[in-house]
Design a protein around this motif. Structure first.
Motif, PDB file in Angstrom:
ATOM      1  N   PHE A  86       0.840  -1.217   0.000  1.00 54.16           N
ATOM      2  CA  PHE A  86       0.000   0.000   0.000  1.00 54.16           C
ATOM      3  C   PHE A  86       0.866   1.255   0.000  1.00 54.16           C
ATOM      4  N   ALA A  87       2.018   1.196  -0.653  1.00 57.29           N
ATOM      5  CA  ALA A  87       2.929   2.325  -0.856  1.00 57.29           C
ATOM      6  C   ALA A  87       3.704   2.719   0.396  1.00 57.29           C
ATOM      7  N   ASP A  88       3.041   2.774   1.568  1.00 59.79           N
ATOM      8  CA  ASP A  88       3.733   3.293   2.755  1.00 59.79           C
ATOM      9  C   ASP A  88       3.588   2.402   3.987  1.00 59.79           C
ATOM     10  N   TYR A  89       3.143   1.151   3.829  1.00 64.73           N
ATOM     11  CA  TYR A  89       3.047   0.230   4.961  1.00 64.73           C
ATOM     12  C   TYR A  89       4.274  -0.688   4.988  1.00 64.73           C
ATOM     13  N   ASP A  90       4.969  -0.699   6.124  1.00 61.52           N
ATOM     14  CA  ASP A  90       6.080  -1.619   6.303  1.00 61.52           C
ATOM     15  C   ASP A  90       5.558  -3.038   6.521  1.00 61.52           C
ATOM     16  N   ILE A  91       6.416  -4.021   6.239  1.00 62.67           N
ATOM     17  CA  ILE A  91       6.107  -5.422   6.535  1.00 62.67           C
ATOM     18  C   ILE A  91       6.996  -5.849   7.680  1.00 62.67           C
ATOM     19  N   HIS A  92       6.378  -6.074   8.838  1.00 59.91           N
ATOM     20  CA  HIS A  92       7.114  -6.512  10.024  1.00 59.91           C
ATOM     21  C   HIS A  92       7.123  -8.040  10.042  1.00 59.91           C
ATOM     22  N   ILE A  93       8.306  -8.645  10.172  1.00 58.04           N
ATOM     23  CA  ILE A  93       8.461 -10.097  10.087  1.00 58.04           C
ATOM     24  C   ILE A  93       8.638 -10.700  11.478  1.00 58.04           C
ATOM     25  N   GLU A  94       7.864 -11.733  11.770  1.00 58.14           N
ATOM     26  CA  GLU A  94       8.108 -12.605  12.907  1.00 58.14           C
ATOM     27  C   GLU A  94       8.285 -14.018  12.354  1.00 58.14           C
ATOM     28  N   GLN A  95       9.266 -14.743  12.880  1.00 58.01           N
ATOM     29  CA  GLN A  95       9.550 -16.085  12.364  1.00 58.01           C
ATOM     30  C   GLN A  95       9.799 -17.043  13.519  1.00 58.01           C
ATOM     31  N   ALA A  96       9.244 -18.242  13.412  1.00 59.10           N
ATOM     32  CA  ALA A  96       9.438 -19.268  14.436  1.00 59.10           C
ATOM     33  C   ALA A  96       9.144 -20.630  13.832  1.00 59.10           C
ATOM     34  N   GLU A  97       9.576 -21.674  14.522  1.00 61.28           N
ATOM     35  CA  GLU A  97       9.231 -23.042  14.155  1.00 61.28           C
ATOM     36  C   GLU A  97       7.973 -23.463  14.922  1.00 61.28           C
ATOM     37  N   PHE A  98       7.326 -24.502  14.443  1.00 63.90           N
ATOM     38  CA  PHE A  98       6.100 -24.972  15.095  1.00 63.90           C
ATOM     39  C   PHE A  98       6.329 -25.258  16.574  1.00 63.90           C
ATOM     40  N   LYS A  99       7.469 -25.864  16.908  1.00 63.83           N
ATOM     41  CA  LYS A  99       7.717 -26.248  18.301  1.00 63.83           C
ATOM     42  C   LYS A  99       7.857 -25.032  19.206  1.00 63.83           C
ATOM     43  N   GLU A 100       8.055 -23.849  18.646  1.00 63.94           N
ATOM     44  CA  GLU A 100       8.234 -22.630  19.428  1.00 63.94           C
ATOM     45  C   GLU A 100       6.956 -21.801  19.523  1.00 63.94           C
ATOM     46  N   ILE A 101       5.850 -22.337  18.998  1.00 61.57           N
ATOM     47  CA  ILE A 101       4.611 -21.564  18.872  1.00 61.57           C
ATOM     48  C   ILE A 101       3.539 -22.089  19.823  1.00 61.57           C
ATOM     49  N   ASN A 102       2.806 -21.161  20.400  1.00 60.59           N
ATOM     50  CA  ASN A 102       1.542 -21.482  21.043  1.00 60.59           C
ATOM     51  C   ASN A 102       0.562 -20.377  20.671  1.00 60.59           C
ATOM     52  N   LEU A 103      -0.711 -20.617  20.855  1.00 63.04           N
ATOM     53  CA  LEU A 103      -1.690 -19.605  20.448  1.00 63.04           C
ATOM     54  C   LEU A 103      -2.984 -19.786  21.197  1.00 63.04           C
ATOM     55  N   SER A 104      -3.811 -18.763  21.126  1.00 63.01           N
ATOM     56  CA  SER A 104      -5.200 -18.841  21.576  1.00 63.01           C
ATOM     57  C   SER A 104      -6.038 -18.129  20.531  1.00 63.01           C
ATOM     58  N   ALA A 105      -7.215 -18.671  20.250  1.00 61.03           N
ATOM     59  CA  ALA A 105      -8.097 -18.098  19.233  1.00 61.03           C
ATOM     60  C   ALA A 105      -9.485 -17.933  19.825  1.00 61.03           C
ATOM     61  N   TYR A 106     -10.120 -16.804  19.509  1.00 65.52           N
ATOM     62  CA  TYR A 106     -11.423 -16.470  20.079  1.00 65.52           C
ATOM     63  C   TYR A 106     -12.410 -16.163  18.960  1.00 65.52           C
ATOM     64  N   SER A 107     -13.642 -16.565  19.161  1.00 65.21           N
ATOM     65  CA  SER A 107     -14.647 -16.375  18.123  1.00 65.21           C
ATOM     66  C   SER A 107     -14.922 -14.912  17.840  1.00 65.21           C
ATOM     67  N   ASN A 108     -14.677 -14.029  18.811  1.00 62.81           N
ATOM     68  CA  ASN A 108     -14.969 -12.605  18.601  1.00 62.81           C
ATOM     69  C   ASN A 108     -13.740 -11.713  18.669  1.00 62.81           C
ATOM     70  N   ASN A 109     -12.553 -12.297  18.931  1.00 62.03           N
ATOM     71  CA  ASN A 109     -11.355 -11.473  19.061  1.00 62.03           C
ATOM     72  C   ASN A 109     -10.181 -11.976  18.241  1.00 62.03           C
ATOM     73  N   GLY A 110     -10.401 -12.915  17.337  1.00 61.63           N
ATOM     74  CA  GLY A 110      -9.309 -13.369  16.476  1.00 61.63           C
ATOM     75  C   GLY A 110      -8.309 -14.235  17.217  1.00 61.63           C
ATOM     76  N   ILE A 111      -7.047 -14.067  16.863  1.00 58.02           N
ATOM     77  CA  ILE A 111      -6.014 -14.987  17.328  1.00 58.02           C
ATOM     78  C   ILE A 111      -4.876 -14.214  17.978  1.00 58.02           C
ATOM     79  N   LEU A 112      -4.272 -14.830  18.991  1.00 57.51           N
ATOM     80  CA  LEU A 112      -3.095 -14.276  19.647  1.00 57.51           C
ATOM     81  C   LEU A 112      -2.004 -15.334  19.612  1.00 57.51           C
ATOM     82  N   ILE A 113      -0.899 -15.011  18.945  1.00 57.29           N
ATOM     83  CA  ILE A 113       0.229 -15.931  18.802  1.00 57.29           C
ATOM     84  C   ILE A 113       1.252 -15.632  19.889  1.00 57.29           C
TER      85      ILE A 113
END
Length: 407
Positions: free
Chosen positions: A63-90
């Motif tokens: 979009f011309a002026d939006y940066d792309i911020h990168i986060e990188q991890a392997e599956f074994k390093e990931i946990n998350l929670s997902a909510y029907s009304n609030n999306g996901i938190l990694i």
């Protein structure tokens, strides 16, 4: 649920946080950066740490002026929670260069390059959470889920063969057994038995007589896995066809170690012409499970020149040949293009549709608004050992979730 119980939960949460911070008890320097202070979108890449994806997105914008911020991890390093009304938190918990890093964030887009299921690992629960949180990705979470087991994928290839015919889509003959109990009839020899879900030559063995076959069935009984059997093709080489967006390549792969597995040991890889026949096969494969933005087809070529499709791979495919750096760049361009479709700022969600081609992207972009999977309201914090912001984000998510339940 009473307010008293919620208050008690908050106290328990704070106590847990305090205990963990006391247990850590290590002082290391910390650095923080706020994503909210500038326009940006967050791209989460699931891949092994020896690939540094940041260099492929360096100085890139959408979009011309939006940066792309990168986060990188392997599956074994990931946990998350997902909510029907609030999306996901990694949440990621990683070690890099001896430093322990903890982060929490909401991704705007996800690229998956690591196997979801392999011989000793199954990360399908992470995929389920991302699908639950409606996170746009390459390939889609639906496609990644469907690639969990190779017999399921092969069944989809059989549908293509029934439509096009054996001559146009020459799949290798295969038999499937859910367990060892139906394997009492010996196949023609030599044959290849593949046990369970594995990659890169693991979990498969060549058998040359019925003695070997019946010995192997006892191992399958112990493994409690399904298996498939297919005829062994005396091949002169393997053909590997890959598709990244609209970028096609074909390679010839030949083993130098006389190993019947062409991807094991020393191999010679040569880029070859992409014939119309090869293009047809990869294009057909790229349409399964709602569409695959990244995929590959593996073919064995016999000594008499016959070709048989033996396997297909999704976005976790290997990049082969001397042009793999170009392929990484092609993946980065594809992701940027997808993010400009799915991550538009200040747009409301009406539908999240599978996009299988760039032409369809243009059409949908003109007619349908898309959801802003924005991270603009999330404070992104990068730090070592110190976990205040991670717990703060978790606490905020829980408070929002229970407040909505009460309302």
């Amino acid at each position: 649920m009473s307010y008293k119980n919620i208050s008690h939960s908050n106290q328990s949460f704070n106590l847990t946080k305090s205990i963990i911070n006391q247990q850590i008890g290590i002082k290391l320097s910390s650095s923080s950066q706020s994503i909210t202070k500038r326009k940006s979108k967050l791209l989460f890449i699931i891949d092994y740490q020896y690939i540094d994806w940041r260099k492929y997105f360096k100085d890139k914008k959408i979009f011309a002026d939006y940066d792309i911020h990168i986060e990188q991890a392997e599956f074994k390093e990931i946990n998350l929670s997902a909510y029907s009304n609030n999306g996901i938190l990694i949440n990621i918990n990683i070690y890099r260069n001896g430093i322990h890093i903890v982060r929490s964030f909401r991704p705007d887009f996800v690229l998956v390059r690591q196997y979801v299921k392999d011989a000793n690992e199954d990360w399908i629960n992470i995929i389920l959470g991302m699908q639950y949180g409606a996170v746009p990705s390459v390939n889609t979470m639906r496609a990644l889920y469907n690639f969990r087991d190779k017999p399921w994928v092969f069944a989809e290839l059989l549908r293509i063969q029934r439509r096009l015919g054996v001559e146009q889509f020459p799949l290798i003959n295969q038999a499937y057994y859910p367990n060892y109990r139906k394997m009492f009839v010996s196949p023609p020899f030599p044959s290849v038995i593949k046990i369970g879900q594995a990659h890169q030559g693991l979990g498969k063995i060549i058998i040359n007589n019925h003695y070997d076959y019946h010995e192997l069935t006892s191992l399958i009984e112990m493994s409690k896995c399904y298996s498939t059997i297919e005829p062994f093709i005396y091949g002169q080489c393997d053909i590997y066809i890959q598709k990244i967006g609209h970028n096609y390549k074909a390679f010839k792969r030949k083993s130098l170690s006389d190993n019947w597995k062409a991807n094991i040991g020393s191999v010679v890889i040569e880029q070859i012409e992409l014939t119309e026949r090869y293009r047809l096969w990869i294009d057909e494969v790229s349409q399964i499970f709602g569409g695959l933005d990244i995929c590959a087809v593996e073919i064995v070529q016999s000594h008499d020149g016959q070709e048989f499709i033996i396997d297909v791979n999704d976005c976790t495919m290997q990049l082969v040949g001397e042009t793999y750096e170009d392929d990484y760049q092609s993946i980065a361009k594809l992701i940027i293009h997808k993010m400009e479709i799915y991550c538009r700022p200040n747009q409301e969600l009406t539908t999240v549709t599978r996009i299988s081609s760039f032409d369809e992207l243009k059409e949908i972009a003109q007619n349908k608004p898309f959801h802003d999977f924005s991270n603009e309201n999330i404070q992104q914090t990068s730090h070592t050992i110190h976990t205040d912001d991670t717990f703060s984000n978790l606490k905020k998510a829980f408070n929002e979730f229970f407040s909505n339940m009460l309302s």
